[in-house]
Design a protein around this motif. Sequence first.
Motif, PDB file in Angstrom:
ATOM      1  N   VAL A   1       0.858  -1.178   0.000  1.00 47.63           N
ATOM      2  CA  VAL A   1       0.000   0.000   0.000  1.00 47.63           C
ATOM      3  C   VAL A   1       0.897   1.232   0.000  1.00 47.63           C
ATOM      4  O   VAL A   1       1.786   1.367   0.852  1.00 47.63           O
ATOM      5  CB  VAL A   1      -0.939   0.010   1.219  1.00 47.63           C
ATOM      6  N   THR A   2       0.693   2.108  -0.962  1.00 49.86           N
ATOM      7  CA  THR A   2       1.513   3.308  -1.073  1.00 49.86           C
ATOM      8  C   THR A   2       1.293   4.221   0.126  1.00 49.86           C
ATOM      9  O   THR A   2       0.145   4.444   0.523  1.00 49.86           O
ATOM     10  CB  THR A   2       1.142   4.088  -2.354  1.00 49.86           C
ATOM     11  N   PRO A   3       2.345   4.766   0.728  1.00 50.77           N
ATOM     12  CA  PRO A   3       2.149   5.715   1.838  1.00 50.77           C
ATOM     13  C   PRO A   3       1.296   6.905   1.412  1.00 50.77           C
ATOM     14  O   PRO A   3       1.375   7.365   0.267  1.00 50.77           O
ATOM     15  CB  PRO A   3       3.577   6.153   2.175  1.00 50.77           C
ATOM     16  N   SER A   4       0.458   7.388   2.319  1.00 50.30           N
ATOM     17  CA  SER A   4      -0.372   8.568   2.065  1.00 50.30           C
ATOM     18  C   SER A   4       0.245   9.789   2.740  1.00 50.30           C
ATOM     19  O   SER A   4       0.851   9.685   3.815  1.00 50.30           O
ATOM     20  CB  SER A   4      -1.796   8.351   2.596  1.00 50.30           C
ATOM     21  N   PHE A   5       0.054  10.947   2.112  1.00 49.21           N
ATOM     22  CA  PHE A   5       0.609  12.198   2.618  1.00 49.21           C
ATOM     23  C   PHE A   5      -0.474  13.268   2.660  1.00 49.21           C
ATOM     24  O   PHE A   5      -1.415  13.250   1.868  1.00 49.21           O
ATOM     25  CB  PHE A   5       1.756  12.680   1.723  1.00 49.21           C
ATOM     26  N   SER A   6      -0.321  14.196   3.594  1.00 47.47           N
ATOM     27  CA  SER A   6      -1.147  15.398   3.622  1.00 47.47           C
ATOM     28  C   SER A   6      -0.242  16.603   3.438  1.00 47.47           C
ATOM     29  O   SER A   6       0.950  16.564   3.777  1.00 47.47           O
ATOM     30  CB  SER A   6      -1.922  15.508   4.936  1.00 47.47           C
ATOM     31  N   LEU A   7      -0.815  17.685   2.905  1.00 45.84           N
ATOM     32  CA  LEU A   7      -0.010  18.851   2.530  1.00 45.84           C
ATOM     33  C   LEU A   7      -0.713  20.123   2.974  1.00 45.84           C
ATOM     34  O   LEU A   7      -1.914  20.288   2.746  1.00 45.84           O
ATOM     35  CB  LEU A   7       0.184  18.874   1.008  1.00 45.84           C
ATOM     36  N   ASN A   8       0.034  21.008   3.603  1.00 41.25           N
ATOM     37  CA  ASN A   8      -0.439  22.359   3.894  1.00 41.25           C
ATOM     38  C   ASN A   8       0.151  23.271   2.832  1.00 41.25           C
ATOM     39  O   ASN A   8       1.337  23.632   2.898  1.00 41.25           O
ATOM     40  CB  ASN A   8      -0.008  22.787   5.294  1.00 41.25           C
ATOM     41  N   ILE A   9      -0.652  23.641   1.835  1.00 41.92           N
ATOM     42  CA  ILE A   9      -0.104  24.352   0.681  1.00 41.92           C
ATOM     43  C   ILE A   9       0.408  25.736   1.054  1.00 41.92           C
ATOM     44  O   ILE A   9       1.239  26.295   0.330  1.00 41.92           O
ATOM     45  CB  ILE A   9      -1.138  24.447  -0.461  1.00 41.92           C
ATOM     46  N   SER A  10      -0.041  26.294   2.170  1.00 44.65           N
ATOM     47  CA  SER A  10       0.418  27.631   2.555  1.00 44.65           C
ATOM     48  C   SER A  10       1.907  27.649   2.884  1.00 44.65           C
ATOM     49  O   SER A  10       2.534  28.717   2.871  1.00 44.65           O
ATOM     50  CB  SER A  10      -0.389  28.145   3.750  1.00 44.65           C
ATOM     51  N   GLU A  11       2.495  26.494   3.171  1.00 44.64           N
ATOM     52  CA  GLU A  11       3.927  26.427   3.456  1.00 44.64           C
ATOM     53  C   GLU A  11       4.778  26.744   2.230  1.00 44.64           C
ATOM     54  O   GLU A  11       5.981  26.977   2.357  1.00 44.64           O
ATOM     55  CB  GLU A  11       4.290  25.045   3.996  1.00 44.64           C
ATOM     56  N   PHE A  12       4.157  26.763   1.049  1.00 43.88           N
ATOM     57  CA  PHE A  12       4.910  26.966  -0.188  1.00 43.88           C
ATOM     58  C   PHE A  12       4.539  28.295  -0.854  1.00 43.88           C
ATOM     59  O   PHE A  12       4.705  28.463  -2.055  1.00 43.88           O
ATOM     60  CB  PHE A  12       4.663  25.799  -1.144  1.00 43.88           C
TER      61      PHE A  12
END
Length: 298
Positions: free
Chosen positions: A68-79
């Motif tokens: 099972v591929t690892p899942s990620f979450s992203l806070n786009i404001s960091e970029f």
Amino acid sequence: LISQTSFPQIFFPNTSMVEQPQRRARTKHTAPRRSSSPRSPPQDFESLHFPDATSAQRFREKFMGKLVTPSFSLNISEFSDITVCGHSITQMLSHWQQALSIKEPIYENLVRVFYSNIEFPSTRRDELHTYVGGIRIELDEPELCSILGIAYGGLDLYTSRKELEFSNFRHVDGVRNICRRRDLSDDICSLSFRSQLLPFQIRILHIILQHMVTPRQGHTDEVTRLDIGLLDSLIHRRHVSLSYTIMCHMLSTPKVSNRSLPYGSIITRILNHFHVPIVEPVFLETRKLGRDIISAIG
């Protein structure tokens, strides 16, 4: 598509203060026990998840051992300080913000069941039918948008191997655009290439795509034909239907024997939406995809 003038300047962030990425073990967690209440005798795994013996056998033979591929979450404001052609990465990904920030526990066995029970043949790319925990799931693209928290609509993009074809897009021009290299010949642009050829900021976008939009394990530095269409569309500010891309990638996954199983966190969100009972005792956490990817690029 690409003007005869020079490409707009790409602005580089100050990376001197960015922390180095830390390696963390992939930890499994035990789910809390549910409160006891009168209920029917527990079913075994196969009778709970598979409607017939054929489905159970397919799971044992083809899916039980799949990664099972690892899942990620992203806070786009960091970029927000990383800019490509006058737009920050935060602006470019703003219409996907809710979907990219999903953070659910991943139940690996349920992810395997989800993909094992996808029904074929289906001639439509905007519907998915499967069966998990005794519940039949019939999912279309508008409902997936609702689950992901994003607006319905946009450019439908997906391909496994072929070059994409859509309005105002040529594959070779897309390669020149994302590489910021007008001098590349059509022959060169038709070849496979690695992400090391991309400018720094566009490599960051590529990492986000290959971890979250079309997740994969192995060959993570490969720039696929789908990556080229997605990156070019983000740079040109075309509105791409994320739900369509995810739906198509889900539907194609069971057909590829060596592909790991993506979207574990999103699948948990789907199961909750359809009120699928989750009795799995062990789960994995969704990881955070943050600014440490900048240091990883170097």
